[in-house]
Enzyme design. Structure first.
Site, mmCIF file in Angstrom:
data_model
loop_
_atom_site.group_PDB
_atom_site.id
_atom_site.type_symbol
_atom_site.label_atom_id
_atom_site.label_comp_id
_atom_site.label_asym_id
_atom_site.label_seq_id
_atom_site.Cartn_x
_atom_site.Cartn_y
_atom_site.Cartn_z
ATOM 1 C CE1 TYR A 149 -4.129 -1.555 -0.180
ATOM 2 C CE2 TYR A 149 -3.442 -2.832 1.728
ATOM 3 C CZ TYR A 149 -4.321 -2.608 0.689
ATOM 4 O OH TYR A 149 -5.396 -3.439 0.509
ATOM 5 C CG ASP A 163 -5.275 -32.717 7.167
ATOM 6 O OD1 ASP A 163 -5.522 -33.157 8.302
ATOM 7 O OD2 ASP A 163 -5.772 -31.658 6.726
ATOM 8 C CD GLU A 219 -2.330 -29.689 7.320
ATOM 9 O OE1 GLU A 219 -2.972 -29.111 6.425
ATOM 10 O OE2 GLU A 219 -2.038 -30.907 7.270
#
Length: 366
Positions: free
Chosen positions: A101, A251, A199
């Site tokens: 920005y 996972d 995770e």
């Protein structure tokens, strides 16, 4: 501010300005300004046997003012160098989002960034060319939210001075939040036997609620998905400085294997920092495709993108071991994936009473 930090900031400023000076010298010599960078691709990473990590190879790409596109990139580099040098002079810091920005206020429209991914990549380029980490530029990401829970006492620097924190006794259920620059932390003492990187937030909360960190003297590090650099750096320091085994629990899908890979091997986009961020001794717990079969876990079918990702990993030098070749091949055969929390199909305590203790024992951690 300590002398060490002052020295780091001085070096960072000098190295940044050296980039701009290089462009000036090229102009003065009648040469077209240019900047060389390693090609950031899977085909240009190689194994460094001495450091035991994956780093960039010899392939280089050149950014040159010989084209309009190249000239714009060099212009943005110069403006960013000027901003970062001024930031260091003033003893201030900013986020990667703020840099994007802030460029809107620069007087040259061609120097402004089109999106944040462009400014993020430029900061990485400046790290590579200067040999200085962005933390020493006083650049930080947005808070990752990653936290630590376990038998670890540390000292951290705050605006009000140093403070000591025990990452079980002095924190709530959420744990100790990892700072953007974990090198400002000093480890004081620990009763931990190993580090367990997790995770998902749901699984991290299950382990803490079940008292896994207490029962097994584990430092539980919440990765929060793809781990931030600060999380990977802290994990590496826990291994290197406290001599703690590091394990990773994710996972059972190709995207999660890459999460493990970023902890153990480093990521392609930050291969220039592999020696600083990667923990090559980190071991993968699961969920393995073999676990899906052995425990008959609830699953989802692999999507086309999952299959493509798994096949890509078979070609990725970071995953070309017997373990990964076998497990990825099995996953493609069974055409299934499973989440960590699928272990709850065997009860809420199964993960802490059975699965993790058995896997950690198999791996020689317990």
């Amino acid at each position: 501010m300590s002398e060490t930090h002052t020295s780091d900031e001085t070096e960072a400023r000098d190295q940044l300005l050296a980039i701009a000076e290089q462009f000036y010298d090229q102009f003065a010599d009648g040469d077209i300004p240019r900047m060389s960078l390693p090609t950031r691709s899977k085909s240009n990473i190689e194994y460094d046997e001495d450091a035991d990590v994956w780093v960039y190879g010899d392939s280089q790409s050149t950014r040159s003012a010989n084209s309009v596109r190249g000239a714009r990139k060099l212009l943005k580099s110069v403006y960013t160098v000027d901003f970062l040098a001024q930031q260091l002079d003033e003893g201030r810091s900013s986020t990667l989002r703020e840099l994007y920005y802030l460029s809107e206020s620069w007087d040259e429209a061609e120097a402004q960034f089109n999106d944040q991914s462009e400014s993020d990549k430029l900061v990485e380029d400046l790290e590579i060319v200067s040999g200085v980490k962005r933390e020493d530029f006083h650049m930080r990401p947005e808070e990752s939210g990653a936290k630590v829970m376990g038998p670890l006492r540390l000292r951290e620097q705050t605006r009000r001075g140093d403070r000591e924190i025990h990452c079980q006794e002095d924190v709530g259920q959420g744990g100790y939040q990892i700072p953007n620059n974990p090198d400002t932390i000093d480890f004081l003492d620990t009763d931990a036997d190993f580090v367990l990187c997790v995770e998902t937030g749901g699984m991290r909360d299950r382990l803490v609620e079940n008292g896994f960190d207490d029962d097994y003297n584990a430092i539980v590090v919440h990765l929060g998905g793809q781990p931030a650099r600060a999380t990977r750096r802290l994990t590496k320091r826990l291994h290197d400085e406290l001599d703690l085994p590091v394990t990773v629990f994710t996972d059972g899908d190709p995207w999660s294997y890459r999460i493990y890979g970023s902890v153990a091997y480093g990521s392609i986009k930050s291969a220039h920092l592999s020696e600083y961020l990667a923990t090559p001794q980190a071991q993968f717990i699961g969920i393995r495709p073999q676990d899906i079969v052995d425990y008959d876990l609830p699953t989802d079918p692999l999507s086309d993108s999952d299959v493509n990702a798994l096949e890509s990993e078979l070609e990725d030098p970071r995953f070309q071991s017997d373990f990964w070749t076998e497990q990825i091949g099995l996953q493609l055969d069974i055409d299934k994936k499973a989440e960590q929390q699928a272990l709850a199909s065997r009860g809420l305590d199964f993960v802490t009473d059975t699965y993790l203790p058995e896997r950690l024992a198999e791996m020689g951690v317990l």
